[in-house]
Design an enzyme around this catalytic site. Structure first.
Site, mmCIF file in Angstrom:
data_model
loop_
_atom_site.group_PDB
_atom_site.id
_atom_site.type_symbol
_atom_site.label_atom_id
_atom_site.label_comp_id
_atom_site.label_asym_id
_atom_site.label_seq_id
_atom_site.Cartn_x
_atom_site.Cartn_y
_atom_site.Cartn_z
ATOM 1 C CE LYS A 44 9.283 5.937 -22.620
ATOM 2 N NZ LYS A 44 9.705 5.911 -21.209
ATOM 3 C CD GLU A 100 4.059 14.961 -29.935
ATOM 4 O OE1 GLU A 100 3.653 13.993 -29.270
ATOM 5 O OE2 GLU A 100 5.252 15.191 -30.125
ATOM 6 C CG ASP A 101 2.090 14.106 -25.835
ATOM 7 O OD1 ASP A 101 2.812 14.704 -26.664
ATOM 8 O OD2 ASP A 101 2.553 13.528 -24.840
ATOM 9 C CG ASP A 104 6.679 23.142 -24.694
ATOM 10 O OD1 ASP A 104 6.213 24.283 -24.570
ATOM 11 O OD2 ASP A 104 7.502 22.675 -23.890
ATOM 12 C CE LYS A 132 2.519 23.855 -21.621
ATOM 13 N NZ LYS A 132 3.713 23.526 -20.821
ATOM 14 C CG PHE A 153 5.154 20.950 -15.745
ATOM 15 C CD1 PHE A 153 6.288 21.020 -16.537
ATOM 16 C CD2 PHE A 153 4.765 19.722 -15.242
ATOM 17 C CE1 PHE A 153 7.025 19.874 -16.816
ATOM 18 C CE2 PHE A 153 5.491 18.571 -15.513
ATOM 19 C CZ PHE A 153 6.622 18.645 -16.309
ATOM 20 C CG ASP A 160 6.779 12.167 -18.620
ATOM 21 O OD1 ASP A 160 6.682 12.876 -19.651
ATOM 22 O OD2 ASP A 160 7.864 11.888 -18.087
ATOM 23 N NE ARG A 166 5.250 8.460 -20.019
ATOM 24 C CZ ARG A 166 5.854 9.381 -20.754
ATOM 25 N NH1 ARG A 166 5.123 10.222 -21.465
ATOM 26 N NH2 ARG A 166 7.162 9.487 -20.788
#
Ligand code: PRP
Length: 183
Positions: A44, A100-101, A104, A132, A153, A160, A166
């Site tokens: 999401k 994509e946000d 990772d 990252k 983080f 989220d 979010r």
């Protein structure tokens, strides 16, 4: 990860993020051949980045969404992920830009690129707001990166913690503050 008393520290302000998205949009306009860019956002978290990036791109776009989840809660290096929602239409022959946000471990995008490549798009690239690189366990070639960030983080701008945060306009580091000492 538990946060009994979390606090938020702004890592990337809304202004920084919007300025960078405008640059990415202009770069995408320059890079792509004439015609439509088919934006595919991963649910999401990427919805917020998608909404702003799509408006920063001048050429014609089409948008669609794909859902991916890892088996079990913690993602493992086994790379076991599955599609939970597929695209609405074919991408064959399309210039696809996956939105994509955050990248990772790279497990999500490594898997998704494999799936999408089999559908024979004309081109297939990735735009990620955050990267990252120190966390990578699977190779991912990200054509458009908003910001490289350290291994902290982060929440906000789609990201989220237990489905919260979010809707923050900034990207923030979620830190656990020590409880105030008892008198
Ligand atoms: C997050 C993020 C990426 C993925 C990146 O999604 O939005 O899709 O993890 O991690 P990776 O590079 O280690 O695979 P999440 O599974 O938290 O879903 P969400 O977007 O619905 O929050």
């Amino acid at each position: 990860m538990t946060h009994s008393n979390p606090s938020l520290r702004v890592l990337l302000s809304a202004e920084q993020i919007q300025a960078r998205i405008r640059e990415l949009g202009a770069q995408i306009d320059r890079d792509y051949p004439d015609g439509q860019v088919y934006l595919v956002a991963i649910l999401k978290g990427a919805c917020f980045f998608l909404a702003d990036l799509a408006r920063a791109i001048q050429r014609q776009t089409r948008i669609d969404f794909i859902g991916i989840s890892s088996y079990g809660k913690g993602k493992t290096t086994s790379g076991e992920v599955k599609l939970t929602k597929d695209l609405d239409s074919s991408i064959e022959g399309a210039d696809v830009l996956v939105v994509e946000d955050i990248v990772d471990t790279g497990i999500t995008l490594n898997y998704l690129m494999h799936v999408l490549r089999q559908r024979r798009p004309r081109s297939l690239r990735i735009a990620a707001l955050l990267d990252k690189p120190s966390r990578r366990v699977r190779p991912v070639d990200v054509a458009y990166v908003g910001f490289q960030i350290p291994d902290q983080f982060v929440v906000g701008f789609g990201l989220d913690y237990a489905e919260n945060y979010r809707n923050l306009s900034d990207v923030c580091v979620l830190e656990e503050t020590a409880a105030a000492p008892k008198p």
